[in-house]
Design a protein around this motif. Structure first.
Motif, PDB file in Angstrom:
ATOM      1  N   SER A  24       0.810  -1.224   0.000  1.00  0.00           N
ATOM      2  CA  SER A  24       0.000   0.000   0.000  1.00  0.00           C
ATOM      3  C   SER A  24       0.843   1.275   0.000  1.00  0.00           C
ATOM      4  N   ALA A  25       2.131   1.165   0.253  1.00  0.00           N
ATOM      5  CA  ALA A  25       3.001   2.344   0.329  1.00  0.00           C
ATOM      6  C   ALA A  25       3.246   2.928  -1.061  1.00  0.00           C
ATOM      7  N   ASP A  70       3.749   7.710   3.313  1.00  0.00           N
ATOM      8  CA  ASP A  70       3.377   6.393   3.821  1.00  0.00           C
ATOM      9  C   ASP A  70       4.537   5.783   4.608  1.00  0.00           C
ATOM     10  N   LEU A  71       5.761   6.091   4.173  1.00  0.00           N
ATOM     11  CA  LEU A  71       6.973   5.575   4.800  1.00  0.00           C
ATOM     12  C   LEU A  71       7.912   6.730   5.123  1.00  0.00           C
ATOM     13  N   GLU A  72       8.775   6.507   6.116  1.00  0.00           N
ATOM     14  CA  GLU A  72       9.800   7.500   6.439  1.00  0.00           C
ATOM     15  C   GLU A  72      11.147   6.791   6.574  1.00  0.00           C
ATOM     16  N   LYS A 107      10.307   3.431   8.540  1.00  0.00           N
ATOM     17  CA  LYS A 107       9.149   3.375   9.417  1.00  0.00           C
ATOM     18  C   LYS A 107       7.872   3.512   8.602  1.00  0.00           C
ATOM     19  N   ASP A 108       6.884   2.692   8.940  1.00  0.00           N
ATOM     20  CA  ASP A 108       5.553   2.821   8.361  1.00  0.00           C
ATOM     21  C   ASP A 108       4.867   3.958   9.105  1.00  0.00           C
ATOM     22  N   MET A 109       4.491   5.002   8.401  1.00  0.00           N
ATOM     23  CA  MET A 109       3.948   6.200   9.040  1.00  0.00           C
ATOM     24  C   MET A 109       2.504   6.011   9.501  1.00  0.00           C
ATOM     25  N   THR A 114       8.592   0.433  13.007  1.00  0.00           N
ATOM     26  CA  THR A 114       9.786   0.239  12.191  1.00  0.00           C
ATOM     27  C   THR A 114       9.628  -1.067  11.436  1.00  0.00           C
ATOM     28  N   ILE A 115       9.766  -0.989  10.111  1.00  0.00           N
ATOM     29  CA  ILE A 115       9.609  -2.205   9.302  1.00  0.00           C
ATOM     30  C   ILE A 115      10.936  -2.719   8.762  1.00  0.00           C
TER      31      ILE A 115
END
Length: 187
Positions: A24-25, A70-72, A107-109, A114-115
């Motif tokens: 989904s990101a 979506d991610l960082e 990181k998944d926002m 943390t992924i």
């Protein structure tokens, strides 16, 4: 045929496909990396290469705000060193080894988890700093905007500046490639 099956079976991939990123990101924010080295601005210079590498793969869109992401991706340049490795008869350096090491975290926002993380993404290059040690037939040299005659006519300081900048550019590109591959494919 057998080699192709073995390669595909072991999980090795020729390019970072992004299979380990959340499906989904769509967007990523690259936070300014910290700098634990004595090299001022190396973290800011690295940011350009990381963002370019992410854009190159067209899997994620780099955004300017963590709120739109979506991610960082965040991290820190932990180590950067330029060390003389070869010397002439007067004990003057003729070649340096440049290396850089960083840590990073993805990181998944949406769920703030943390992924992916690593403490050791690195890259290094050997840099000739005098015309006599510059090999003008290597693929790396041939990608530059110089010819063998140009190097032969340069002073040692001009050669050192030119080759150090070129090798640092290559080192940063490779570091960004390694970082993306590890982040996107989870290894």
């Amino acid at each position: 045929m057998v080699a192709a099956l073995l390669i595909s079976g072991c999980g090795y991939q020729f390019a970072a496909s992004g299979d380990m990123l959340p499906a989904s990101a769509q967007t990523i924010y690259v936070e300014r990396f910290g700098n634990q080295t004595r090299v001022t601005g190396i973290n800011d210079e690295l940011m350009r290469y990381i963002k370019d590498e992410i854009d190159l793969h067209r899997r994620l869109k780099v955004v300017d705000s963590p709120d739109a992401a979506d991610l960082e991706l965040s991290g820190e340049v932990r180590f950067a060193l330029q060390t003389p490795t070869n010397f002439n008869s007067a004990l003057e350096p003729t070649q340096y080894n440049q290396s850089i090491v960083l840590s990073a975290m993805l990181k998944d926002m949406h769920d703030k988890k943390t992924i992916w993380s690593t403490n050791n993404v690195s890259s290094g290059e050997h840099t000739p700093v005098v015309p006599q040690t510059t090999v003008a037939t290597t693929p790396t040299f041939l990608q530059q905007n110089l010819r063998a005659d140009d190097i032969a006519n340069m002073t040692d300081i001009q050669t050192a500046q030119s080759q150090t900048a070129s090798m640092q550019d290559l080192m940063m590109q490779r570091l960004a490639q390694h970082l993306y591959a590890q982040m996107a494919d989870g290894f």
